[in-house]
Every structure is written in C-alpha cells, then in structure tokens.
Scaffold this motif. Sequence first.
Motif, mmCIF file in Angstrom:
data_model
loop_
_atom_site.group_PDB
_atom_site.id
_atom_site.type_symbol
_atom_site.label_atom_id
_atom_site.label_comp_id
_atom_site.label_asym_id
_atom_site.label_seq_id
_atom_site.Cartn_x
_atom_site.Cartn_y
_atom_site.Cartn_z
ATOM 1 N N ARG A 191 0.627 -1.259 0.033
ATOM 2 C CA ARG A 191 -0.098 0.092 -0.034
ATOM 3 C C ARG A 191 0.925 1.276 -0.063
ATOM 4 N NH1 ARG A 191 -5.375 -0.732 1.093
ATOM 5 N NH2 ARG A 191 -5.915 -2.984 2.125
ATOM 6 N N MET A 192 2.127 1.143 0.194
ATOM 7 C CA MET A 192 2.810 2.306 0.425
ATOM 8 C C MET A 192 3.127 2.953 -1.026
ATOM 9 S SD MET A 192 5.864 0.858 3.161
ATOM 10 C CE MET A 192 6.896 2.074 3.178
ATOM 11 N N LEU A 193 2.807 4.178 -1.030
ATOM 12 C CA LEU A 193 2.791 5.139 -1.993
ATOM 13 C C LEU A 193 4.327 5.843 -2.380
ATOM 14 C CD1 LEU A 193 -0.648 6.727 -2.327
ATOM 15 C CD2 LEU A 193 0.115 4.663 -3.767
ATOM 16 N N ASP A 204 9.815 11.303 -7.322
ATOM 17 C CA ASP A 204 10.428 11.512 -8.379
ATOM 18 C C ASP A 204 11.104 10.181 -9.090
ATOM 19 O OD1 ASP A 204 12.745 10.884 -7.161
ATOM 20 O OD2 ASP A 204 13.833 12.933 -7.300
ATOM 21 N N GLY A 205 10.916 9.196 -8.588
ATOM 22 C CA GLY A 205 11.208 7.743 -9.352
ATOM 23 C C GLY A 205 12.548 7.213 -8.577
#
Length: 353
Positions: free
Chosen positions: A8-10, A295-296
């Motif tokens: 669930r961690m975004l 930012d990836g």
Amino acid sequence: MEIQLKERMLPVPLQGGFRMKDFWVWCGSVAKGEDGRYHMFASRWPKAFPMHPGWLLVSEVVRAVSDTPEGPYRWAGTVLPARGPQYWDGRMTHNPHITRQGDKWVLYYTGSTHPFADLTLGEDLRPEDPRVIVARANKRVGIAVADHITGPWKRFPAPVLPVRPGHGDNMLTSNPAPCVEPDGSVLLLYKSRAYKQPPYSGLLHGAMKLHTARALRYDGPYTERSEEALFDRDVELEDPFLWRDGAMYRMIAKDMHGNVCGEKYGGVYAWSEDGDHWQLVRGEQAYSRRILWEDGRTELMGNMERPFLLFEEGKPICLFFAVSNGTDSFRDATDTWNMAVPLRYTADRQDLQ
C-alpha cells in the motif's frame, strides 16, 4: 497479513514529513486535532551534538503542524522541555506517542535525568561518558495530559512504568506503544533492558526486549506487567507500533538483526489474540528500508525507525518513520527527519487495490 502495508505504500513526497535545520529530528507521532489540522509530536536535539548518544542528554519533545497528513509539517513549539535534573524526566524527553482518551489528549513518552553538568556546545560526547551511562539507566516511560492538542500539558511527578528490581525490566523502560481499548483501559507495549549478571563485563545491559503492561485508565497504575519478554531469545525487536483490528491485536516493529523479516532494520509483523502472546510472521516484510521517492528515485535509508500509523475512519492513511541518510545506521548519518509515506487509500482517495 490483511493490512499489506508494503503493497500500500505510495511514493514518498519530496517535501513531506518534518525536518528542522540544525536539529536532529526523530520519533514522529501524528493526530488530527480539534482544528482539523494534523499535529505531529516529535523529538529533536541540536546538531551541535552527535546524533548518538546526544539524544540521551538533550532531546526534547516538540509539536509540528500540517494541513495534510503527508506534510510538510512546520514547527509549532516545544511541548516537553528540560525542567531540571531533580525531575525524573528533567534532562531529556523522547519517544512521543499521542493518543486521544475520552476528553483528554494523552502523550506517552520516555524521559530521563542525570546529576552531572550540562553539555557544552560542540562537546565530543562518547557512549562511555558518565552522563550517557546514567541517563540511559534512568530512562522511564511517563505521560503528559492536556485538554487541547495544543496544550498546555500537565506532567506527573513520577513515571507510569518504573523499573522492577529482580525482573527483566530492572534497568530501564522506554519506547511506549499504547493501544486504547473501547472501555478506556490501556494495553501498553514497551522496551526494556536488564542489567547483566556479575561480573558485568562489557556493556552493563542486556539485549532489548519487549514487555506488556495494562491499566484500567491512562494514568495507571500499570500493574499487569508481563514477567517474560514477548519473543524468544533470538528475536530482538525495537519500536513497536500496536493497534487493535477487530478482535485481533497487530504490531509492526523494527527487526534489529534481520533474522525475522529478512532485512536488517526492516519491518516485522506480529499478531495476538490477547495482547500477551504474540505470533511473528517470519520471512515477510512489513516495510523495507529501501523507499521510492515521488521523482522515481529509490534510496536505502540508514535508519527507518519508530513506525507510526495514522488512522482515519478505521483505515490507515499514512505511515511515518524516523529516518536518517547514510548507510550505516546512525554512524554515518548527517541528517535525520520524520518521513511521511502516504498509503494507497485515504479518506479522499479510492482504494486502488
């Protein structure tokens, strides 16, 4: 585990969480106040002193505020400052955990004191310093109470969890993790250490262990305290976060050696039907120290401690950690802050599972 935190961690917001220039920041605990804003209780101490063991001597609990769970949080004032060596928590306050209990805000925390001279700015502080040794042995769990989340806060003349000579928590109590029951009683997990047996060679204290305590109300007495540590001798956990999920208790905590979840300092799951007897979920991570930024970029955090889940309408919406840069725990850290990790659903987002 039904909660599946790791899935669930975004991505972590670049400007989220709570930082303070010139301060080490740690121990984030968050609640939504009467004003509809999010209030984080954290610990901080000046970067003029080393991160470790500086916290043992000069940490103080502060409050920061944000309009959103993820932040950024802005400093709003000191909550539990130093108040003199004659008090049990007179030199240091740390490990805040905010709760709402009836019509009161109840803040659990760790405090300590020592009788020696104050630190001087820039002093080369080492673990063998007598102030550090005494302050560590004087760590105790206490509470402060307020009618409003902004205070004023009433502290008590004694801790709610003193040490118990002849027991496994005969040296210190710290790292409180409360769970408020529907009837107002409290199940409290805490960390303890015991003095080693003679001849006291090497470090004076044994491994950290988790214990339970219970009270009929927040101010105690916390009389029902476990005699045995919660887990086997090969398991060393720190920083539990505890909550009730229906008839079940659940816990996440830091795996000190990685022999439970598979990653050193990663997160472990545990569950219990009664709060006293716990089952570990081995080989599964509740969370990893490697995080994904918005930012990836990915980054392996040096520390990822003091996990705290913020719930709204019974659902966890944000996960907070005390984190450090570097790669070797606190040893090569140059900065620490409280990180906010949004979870896959919130009150205003659809569940994307």
